[in-house]
Design a protein around this motif. Structure first.
Motif, PDB file in Angstrom:
ATOM      1  N   ARG A 106      -4.298  20.230   9.568  1.00 39.63           N
ATOM      2  CA  ARG A 106      -4.007  19.889   8.148  1.00 39.63           C
ATOM      3  C   ARG A 106      -3.626  21.065   7.093  1.00 39.63           C
ATOM      4  O   ARG A 106      -2.558  20.895   7.030  1.00 39.63           O
ATOM      5  CB  ARG A 106      -5.527  19.411   7.628  1.00 39.63           C
ATOM      6  CG  ARG A 106      -5.391  17.448   7.915  1.00 39.63           C
ATOM      7  CD  ARG A 106      -6.791  17.342   7.512  1.00 39.63           C
ATOM      8  NE  ARG A 106      -7.627  16.162   8.726  1.00 39.63           N
ATOM      9  CZ  ARG A 106      -8.609  15.976   8.914  1.00 39.63           C
ATOM     10  NH1 ARG A 106      -9.718  16.902   8.736  1.00 39.63           N
ATOM     11  NH2 ARG A 106      -9.083  14.410   8.958  1.00 39.63           N
ATOM     12  N   THR A 133      -0.300  21.248   5.730  1.00 39.45           N
ATOM     13  CA  THR A 133       0.068  21.728   4.031  1.00 39.45           C
ATOM     14  C   THR A 133       0.877  23.156   4.037  1.00 39.45           C
ATOM     15  O   THR A 133       1.556  23.549   2.886  1.00 39.45           O
ATOM     16  CB  THR A 133      -2.025  22.505   3.361  1.00 39.45           C
ATOM     17  OG1 THR A 133      -2.599  21.250   3.335  1.00 39.45           O
ATOM     18  CG2 THR A 133      -1.637  22.143   1.942  1.00 39.45           C
ATOM     19  N   HIS A 177       2.521  18.461  13.180  1.00 43.71           N
ATOM     20  CA  HIS A 177       1.248  18.998  12.620  1.00 43.71           C
ATOM     21  C   HIS A 177       0.780  17.175  11.797  1.00 43.71           C
ATOM     22  O   HIS A 177      -0.993  17.109  12.074  1.00 43.71           O
ATOM     23  CB  HIS A 177       1.068  19.753  11.118  1.00 43.71           C
ATOM     24  CG  HIS A 177       1.043  20.793  11.744  1.00 43.71           C
ATOM     25  ND1 HIS A 177       0.494  20.729  13.637  1.00 43.71           N
ATOM     26  CD2 HIS A 177       2.323  21.717  12.222  1.00 43.71           C
ATOM     27  CE1 HIS A 177       1.040  22.688  13.797  1.00 43.71           C
ATOM     28  NE2 HIS A 177       2.256  22.730  12.898  1.00 43.71           N
ATOM     29  N   LEU A 178       1.232  16.286  10.635  1.00 45.61           N
ATOM     30  CA  LEU A 178       0.935  15.826  10.489  1.00 45.61           C
ATOM     31  C   LEU A 178       0.708  14.276  11.147  1.00 45.61           C
ATOM     32  O   LEU A 178      -0.162  13.472  11.539  1.00 45.61           O
ATOM     33  CB  LEU A 178       2.071  14.884   9.417  1.00 45.61           C
ATOM     34  CG  LEU A 178       2.601  16.427   7.887  1.00 45.61           C
ATOM     35  CD1 LEU A 178       3.663  15.095   7.234  1.00 45.61           C
ATOM     36  CD2 LEU A 178       0.937  15.450   7.384  1.00 45.61           C
ATOM     37  N   CYS A 211      -2.957  14.475  12.697  1.00 46.98           N
ATOM     38  CA  CYS A 211      -3.813  14.694  11.623  1.00 46.98           C
ATOM     39  C   CYS A 211      -4.056  14.151  10.351  1.00 46.98           C
ATOM     40  O   CYS A 211      -5.366  13.574   9.108  1.00 46.98           O
ATOM     41  CB  CYS A 211      -4.083  16.606  11.185  1.00 46.98           C
ATOM     42  SG  CYS A 211      -2.539  16.671  10.010  1.00 46.98           S
ATOM     43  N   ALA A 212      -2.525  13.164   9.887  1.00 48.40           N
ATOM     44  CA  ALA A 212      -2.742  12.254  10.014  1.00 48.40           C
ATOM     45  C   ALA A 212      -3.815  11.221   9.307  1.00 48.40           C
ATOM     46  O   ALA A 212      -3.634  10.839  10.446  1.00 48.40           O
ATOM     47  CB  ALA A 212      -1.073  11.850   9.088  1.00 48.40           C
TER      48      ALA A 212
END
Length: 951
Positions: A326, A330, A344-345, A348-349
């Motif tokens: 996350r 960001t 990454h999304l 973790c999304a």
């Protein structure tokens, strides 16, 4: 320390072998054979047993962790002990300087003593100092990247009587790495494990022992997903990672989350440390050889091996991973690439997150042209995170996923997704996109009726259901699919009507539409009217493609492939091969597996025309495998039919395995441009093929199912088939039709085919002078076009015509040239025919005097007699294959000196080379010019100098 037993094996080695191939594998007990290390082992043994200089050997084995240094030491110890050497082995970290200082050069029994030290980079300074004064031979191993100052000083200051030998263990070659996996070496799993392990034995075995290997689609998505591979525990790697504590561990784990390569600023932010602390930690990681500077520079870093990073990532607590991903997502929202943030999304999304879904969809659209397999992953992740109420976004993402699947060659999956997208399409633009993709995938799968139904009966315009679409790019795409689908189905007239419409949509909305329209016009003219009409248009299109860089051609690969096919149809074939090769290269590099079988088919056909049989066979095999994977049965049959034709030329035998496989693949397939051509190829391969069979395949006596620009070639094939069946009159009719069709086209190659048909008919009717003239002209035209096998066949007809006139002296040079062409192409069939004709001529030449036959056609001979009157006309007047130049600069110099009467020794002296070099050049000159001896070469040169030197 550990001493080797009299049998030559250490107790440690016995335990390692007893553990079995699937036991846990500590570093010193890898149950791995010495695969791929025979050369390094032989060098070590030679250095320790074959030193003649009198110096004491000091042998250093270096390499990265896991390359097999310890195993090589173990194997060397066993072999040397078996030869009588007393071997003392120890880990360098445990040996003391006091012990080393008392070691003698030989044992009490007088046998040679060898000290073996593993991990010398861990030795204490006292031990390293004692090694400098050591008397026995030394065999050591250490990591070159972790050489401490004491070890560097020792190596620098070794005594002069030491014979220093270095053996570096690099990665294994791919074949050895595949054998090391224990998997079938010719399978995709073994090849992937070898690549994923980087050729490092420890890592190759490690990844091969994974309980679940990734699918082929996930492998194509790239190495960024290696950290999701379930790796078993590894004592050595895990022990190295366990030593990462405190800030060092935080920085290493943050780097594992960020991925390879990683930059300092975002990684420090994810780790939650300041820049100074991060740099200090990185320095320590580099000192431990866990992290290395990226070879491409730019201040980036990467882990020593991707599997080390993957293992560190997998050992992280799940909560820590989510927080780190996350934070990274960001940070990358403003500065990172869409693909970097998407990684990454996707980890973790939350399950429902419209913003994350939009970012993932943007990454998929960005990767669509260059990394379609990765785009499939991003589009699928985006779809999972879209809320059920977002109907428009779901429809758009479904279309994106279908396009990515199709580009990756997963056509059936793409059609399934399109079915869902069609039900959810909310506006004309989305419905048009669904129709376009549905038509494309149906066409690639050989379902041409479904493709036509998807687009409507007419191209985009008044009768098209999507005529309300106002986006120029979408309209151009619909019209292109309709036209290309019509061409694939064999309906050139419909494609031509679409090509004549305006393709100048407003720019920059549809920047490629004008070029696509030009390609379509040139291709339809080429297939229907030949080079006389299409050559100028094709030349302009090819120039525009050549001016564009490879990335700009990815969205237009289907247009490039169509241009290459049209170029092959009208010539020159070398240009078609070059363009098709570029399309294949771009498609492979960009992962565009959906269009790759088409590109490979065009390239293979051009290579076969040029006589490059080995390359054509490899190309056909790749096309057939890819077509099977994608589910394109029509392309599978086309590739196998082309492969059967290649095998016929290459082996000289009858139909082989590819012939039977092609028949099964084409069985029940509806008639289309590709299936008709494939069945025609199979008919030509079959020795029992009758003319009526090809006529039925092509749709009637006018051969409407075959491209008009190639009909003279097939009419020639029909004439030869009728001759084999004994119907000379029917053969004459087909030869006349071939000549008429070729005259309309204005194609030199098709005219040559018509001449070859006339030569075959004249030979059968006894008109040998006419046959010789036609065959000579056909061979010249084929040679200028670079069509090697056709040139060889025409020269064979010329040789038969000359033999029919009893002009025995002219036949051997012609047959020698045929054999030379056969050797260059690798055609056993052509070589066998030339040898058989040579034997026949030799058996007749002894019984019939030279030129006993009158040089005139018998009554009813047919074609006007064109007598051959000299060797220059028979052979020398024929231009070389591929056109001038014939000889290199050096060959031209040698030819001129030989023509002046100089012997080989004087030619060599003039040129500053030896006589053997002159002889080798003369052998090549004889083969190129179709002569067999020096006198023939001189005679040939009196008529005119052959081609100049190559540029």
């Amino acid at each position: 320390m550990e001493r080797v037993d009299p049998g030559g094996r250490t107790a440690h080695a016995h335990r390692a072998r007893a553990a079995g191939p699937r036991a846990a594998f500590p570093e010193r007990a890898l149950p791995v054979p010495m695969t791929g290390r025979d050369r390094e082992l032989a060098r070590v043994l030679e250095a320790l047993t074959g030193t003649d200089s009198g110096g004491t050997p000091f042998v250093e084995v270096t390499g990265d962790p896991g390359t097999g240094k310890s195993l090589l030491l173990t194997e060397a110890c066993e072999r040397l002990a078996a030869r009588g050497t007393v071997v003392i082995r120890s880990d360098a970290a445990r040996v003391t300087g006091a012990v080393l200082s008392v070691l003698p050069a030989r044992s009490r029994s007088g046998r040679r003593l060898l000290l073996v030290l593993d991990d010398l980079h861990r030795a204490t300074p006292e031990a390293l100092d004692a090694l400098r004064r050591l008397r026995p031979a030394v065999l050591c191993a250490y990591r070159a990247r972790r050489t401490p100052p004491g070890l560097a000083r020792l190596l620098r200051e070794l005594p002069a009587d030491r014979e220093r030998v270095g053996v570096d263990l690099g990665p294994l070659d791919p074949a050895d790495a595949r054998r090391l996996t224990g998997l079938p070496v010719d399978g995709e799993d073994a090849a992937w494990c070898a690549r994923a392990g980087g050729g490092v034995p420890r890592h190759v075995i490690w990844v091969a022992r994974s309980p679940r290997l990734p699918s082929a689609a996930r492998r194509r998505a790239g190495d960024g997903f290696t950290d999701l591979l379930p790796l078993p525990a590894h004592p050595v790697v895990d022990a190295e990672l366990d030593a990462l504590d405190g800030v060092l561990g935080r920085v290493a784990r943050a780097a594992a989350v960020v991925g390879d390569p990683f930059a300092a600023e975002p990684t420090a932010a994810v780790a939650g440390v300041d820049a100074a602390t991060f740099l200090a930690a990185v320095d320590e990681l580099v000192r431990r050889d866990l992290v290395r500077p990226d070879t491409e520079g730019c201040g980036l870093l990467r882990f020593r091996h991707p599997l080390v990073r993957a293992r560190l990532y997998q050992r992280m607590p799940v909560a820590d991973r989510l927080v780190a991903h996350r934070h990274a997502a960001t940070l990358l929202a403003a500065t990172g690439t869409p693909a970097a943030r998407a990684r990454h999304l996707s980890r973790c999304a939350p399950a429902t997150d419209a913003e994350a879904a939009a970012a993932l969809a943007r990454a998929a659209a960005r990767d669509l042209d260059r990394y379609p397999a990765r785009a499939v992953v991003w589009a699928g992740e985006a779809l999972r995170r879209l809320p059920a109420r977002a109907a428009r976004e779901r429809s758009r993402t479904l279309v994106l996923l279908a396009e990515a699947l199709g580009s990756d060659g997963r056509l059936r999956e793409a059609r399934t997704v399109l079915g869902t997208a069609a039900a959810a399409a909310a506006d004309p633009g989305q419905r048009a996109a669904v129709a376009r993709l549905s038509a494309r995938y149906a066409r690639l799968l050989g379902r041409h009726a479904e493709a036509a139904d998807a687009l409507g009966r007419e191209p985009t315009g008044g009768g098209d259901p999507d005529s309300a679409v106002r986006d120029p790019l979408t309209r151009a795409g619909l019209r292109w699919e309709a036209a290309v689908g019509a061409l694939a189905a064999g309906d050139t007239a419909t494609a031509r009507r679409s090509a004549t419409q305006s393709w100048d949509f407003p720019r920059p909305q549809a920047p490629d539409s004008r070029l696509r329209g030009a390609v379509l016009r040139a291709a339809t003219e080429a297939f229907d009217h030949g080079p006389r009409v299409a050559d100028h248009q094709l030349l302009g299109v090819v120039r525009e493609f050549d001016a564009l860089p490879d990335p700009a051609l990815v969205p237009m690969l289907d247009a490039v492939i169509l241009t290459a096919a049209a170029r092959r149809a009208v010539g020159p074939t070398t240009e078609a091969a070059r363009l098709a090769d570029r399309a294949v290269g771009i498609a492979r590099h960009a992962g565009q597996r959906g269009v790759l079988p088409d590109a490979l088919l065009v390239k293979a056909a051009a290579l076969l025309d040029l006589g490059a049989l080995d390359a054509a066979v490899a190309c056909c095999g790749d096309a057939a495998r890819l077509a099977r994977d994608t589910g394109a049965a029509e392309h599978t049959g086309g590739a196998l039919a082309l492969l059967a034709e290649c095998e016929r030329h290459g082996s000289g035998n009858g139909p082989g395995a590819a012939y039977q496989q092609a028949r099964r693949a084409l069985e029940g397939r509806p008639a289309s441009r590709l299936t008709v051509l494939a069945r025609a190829r199979l008919w030509s391969v079959s020795p029992a093929g009758r003319a009526c069979g090809l006529v039925a395949i092509a749709g009637g006596e006018g051969l409407p199912g075959l491209d008009r620009c190639e009909r003279p070639r097939w009419m020639r094939v029909l004439a030869e088939a009728e001759l084999r069946g004994g119907d000379a009159e029917a053969a004459r009719v087909w030869a006349r039709r071939a000549a008429e069709a070729a005259a309309d086209l204005g194609s030199p190659v098709q005219t040559a085919h018509a001449l070859a048909a006339g030569a075959a008919v004249a030979l059968a009717r006894g008109g040998f002078p006419a046959a010789g003239g036609a065959a000579r002209s056909a061979a010249a035209a084929f040679g200028r076009a670079g069509l090697a096998l056709e040139e060889g066949a025409a020269l064979l007809s010329l040789a038969r015509a000359l033999a029919g006139e009893w002009r025995w002296a002219l036949v051997p040079p012609v047959l020698a040239r045929v054999r030379g062409i056969a050797a260059e192409c690798g055609s056993r069939r052509l070589h066998g025919l030339a040898v058989a004709e040579q034997r026949r001529v030799m058996s007749l030449a002894g019984r019939v005097p030279e030129g006993a036959r009158t040089f005139a056609d018998p009554p009813g001979g047919g074609t006007e007699a064109v007598p051959a009157t000299s060797a220059g006309e028979a052979v020398g007047a024929l231009p070389p294959r591929g056109g001038p130049p014939v000889l290199t600069r050096r060959e031209s110099q040698i030819t001129g000196l030989v023509a002046s009467g100089l012997p080989n020794s004087q030619v060599a002296a003039r040129l500053g080379v030896n006589a053997k070099t002159v002889e080798a050049h003369l052998t090549r000159i004889y083969r190129k010019l179709g002569v067999t001896r020096r006198s023939s070469l001189v005679s040939l040169l009196t008529a005119g100098t052959p081609g100049g030197p190559e540029s």
